[in-house]
Write a protein that holds these residues in place. Structure first.
Motif, PDB file in Angstrom:
ATOM      1  N   LEU A   1       0.830  -1.210   0.000  1.00 59.85           N
ATOM      2  CA  LEU A   1       0.000   0.000   0.000  1.00 59.85           C
ATOM      3  C   LEU A   1       0.865   1.261   0.000  1.00 59.85           C
ATOM      4  O   LEU A   1       0.552   2.231  -0.679  1.00 59.85           O
ATOM      5  CB  LEU A   1      -0.953  -0.003   1.197  1.00 59.85           C
ATOM      6  CG  LEU A   1      -2.123  -0.966   1.101  1.00 59.85           C
ATOM      7  CD1 LEU A   1      -2.863  -1.041   2.434  1.00 59.85           C
ATOM      8  CD2 LEU A   1      -3.070  -0.574  -0.024  1.00 59.85           C
ATOM      9  N   LYS A   2       1.951   1.227   0.747  1.00 57.63           N
ATOM     10  CA  LYS A   2       2.880   2.361   0.758  1.00 57.63           C
ATOM     11  C   LYS A   2       3.460   2.583  -0.634  1.00 57.63           C
ATOM     12  O   LYS A   2       3.541   3.711  -1.115  1.00 57.63           O
ATOM     13  CB  LYS A   2       4.003   2.114   1.773  1.00 57.63           C
ATOM     14  CG  LYS A   2       4.893   3.323   1.998  1.00 57.63           C
ATOM     15  CD  LYS A   2       6.328   2.963   2.234  1.00 57.63           C
ATOM     16  CE  LYS A   2       7.085   2.667   1.013  1.00 57.63           C
ATOM     17  NZ  LYS A   2       7.214   3.757   0.051  1.00 57.63           N
ATOM     18  N   MET A   3       3.817   1.496  -1.300  1.00 59.53           N
ATOM     19  CA  MET A   3       4.366   1.609  -2.649  1.00 59.53           C
ATOM     20  C   MET A   3       3.302   2.137  -3.620  1.00 59.53           C
ATOM     21  O   MET A   3       3.602   2.966  -4.485  1.00 59.53           O
ATOM     22  CB  MET A   3       4.897   0.251  -3.111  1.00 59.53           C
ATOM     23  CG  MET A   3       5.641   0.318  -4.424  1.00 59.53           C
ATOM     24  SD  MET A   3       6.562  -1.186  -4.786  1.00 59.53           S
ATOM     25  CE  MET A   3       5.260  -2.375  -4.969  1.00 59.53           C
ATOM     26  N   MET A   4       2.066   1.673  -3.482  1.00 60.71           N
ATOM     27  CA  MET A   4       0.983   2.176  -4.326  1.00 60.71           C
ATOM     28  C   MET A   4       0.734   3.665  -4.085  1.00 60.71           C
ATOM     29  O   MET A   4       0.426   4.413  -5.018  1.00 60.71           O
ATOM     30  CB  MET A   4      -0.295   1.378  -4.067  1.00 60.71           C
ATOM     31  CG  MET A   4      -0.227  -0.051  -4.564  1.00 60.71           C
ATOM     32  SD  MET A   4      -1.635  -1.055  -4.028  1.00 60.71           S
ATOM     33  CE  MET A   4      -2.998  -0.193  -4.806  1.00 60.71           C
ATOM     34  N   LEU A   5       0.891   4.099  -2.843  1.00 61.32           N
ATOM     35  CA  LEU A   5       0.733   5.510  -2.520  1.00 61.32           C
ATOM     36  C   LEU A   5       1.732   6.368  -3.304  1.00 61.32           C
ATOM     37  O   LEU A   5       1.417   7.500  -3.677  1.00 61.32           O
ATOM     38  CB  LEU A   5       0.900   5.724  -1.011  1.00 61.32           C
ATOM     39  CG  LEU A   5       0.780   7.153  -0.510  1.00 61.32           C
ATOM     40  CD1 LEU A   5      -0.625   7.702  -0.769  1.00 61.32           C
ATOM     41  CD2 LEU A   5       1.109   7.218   0.972  1.00 61.32           C
ATOM     42  N   MET A   6       2.903   5.824  -3.570  1.00 59.75           N
ATOM     43  CA  MET A   6       3.908   6.580  -4.324  1.00 59.75           C
ATOM     44  C   MET A   6       3.405   6.938  -5.725  1.00 59.75           C
ATOM     45  O   MET A   6       3.753   7.996  -6.261  1.00 59.75           O
ATOM     46  CB  MET A   6       5.226   5.809  -4.410  1.00 59.75           C
ATOM     47  CG  MET A   6       5.906   5.620  -3.076  1.00 59.75           C
ATOM     48  SD  MET A   6       6.334   7.157  -2.257  1.00 59.75           S
ATOM     49  CE  MET A   6       7.757   7.636  -3.214  1.00 59.75           C
ATOM     50  N   SER A   7       2.577   6.088  -6.333  1.00 57.61           N
ATOM     51  CA  SER A   7       1.988   6.407  -7.633  1.00 57.61           C
ATOM     52  C   SER A   7       1.076   7.622  -7.522  1.00 57.61           C
ATOM     53  O   SER A   7       1.097   8.502  -8.389  1.00 57.61           O
ATOM     54  CB  SER A   7       1.180   5.220  -8.170  1.00 57.61           C
ATOM     55  OG  SER A   7       2.004   4.133  -8.433  1.00 57.61           O
TER      56      SER A   7
END
Length: 160
Positions: free
Chosen positions: A30-36
């Motif tokens: 989820l943290k990585m998706m937030l970067m998008s």
């Protein structure tokens, strides 16, 4: 699905270490998706796009072309996102093998929590930006956790 296979899947879901892995894997994904989303935010607020169709709402022709550019803030977020891809993907694979290798729950939680915390700290260090060595240390801690889990998997499965 046969009942034997279903029973094995149920055992996996009941495994506390696997559930801990699933929890922390979901957090870092989820943290990585937030970067998008953060990248999109910076692209829109800085009006810095890479595709001509993305500039359509700003006009046509030469007027739109000025928005086809790079921006240091957008590139910084993109580098943070790329770093996530380079570190979280190996964690997902190695962490899964580690969770299935039968570690103690307390040790597994320590690995998973340190990794997730270090990656979150790395994101803040990248986006704020914080002075070095903060970003470098947070990267190194998460990397070391992944290496530690890989060593445990190899030691357990391959008897190294």
């Amino acid at each position: 699905m046969r009942s034997e296979e279903m029973a094995k899947l149920t055992q996996l879901i009941d495994n506390e270490v696997f559930r801990a892995y699933a929890t922390y894997a979901t957090i870092v994904l989820l943290k990585m998706m937030l970067m998008s989303l953060i990248t999109a935010y910076f692209r829109i607020t800085r009006k810095a796009f890479v595709n001509p169709e993305d500039t359509a709402s700003f006009g046509k022709g030469e007027n739109a072309k000025k928005y086809l550019r790079t921006d240091p803030s957008v590139e910084r977020v993109r580098r943070g996102h790329l770093n996530d891809l380079e570190n979280i993907v190996p964690f997902l694979g190695i962490g899964l093998l580690y969770a299935l290798s039968g570690p103690e729950l307390s040790t597994a939680l320590l690995h998973f929590r340190i990794f997730a915390g270090a990656r979150i700290a790395h994101t803040f260090a990248y986006l704020i930006p914080l002075p070095q060595p903060g970003r470098g240390l947070s990267w190194a801690v998460a990397y070391a956790v992944t290496i530690s889990m890989a060593y445990k998997v190899l030691k357990t499965v391959l008897y190294l």
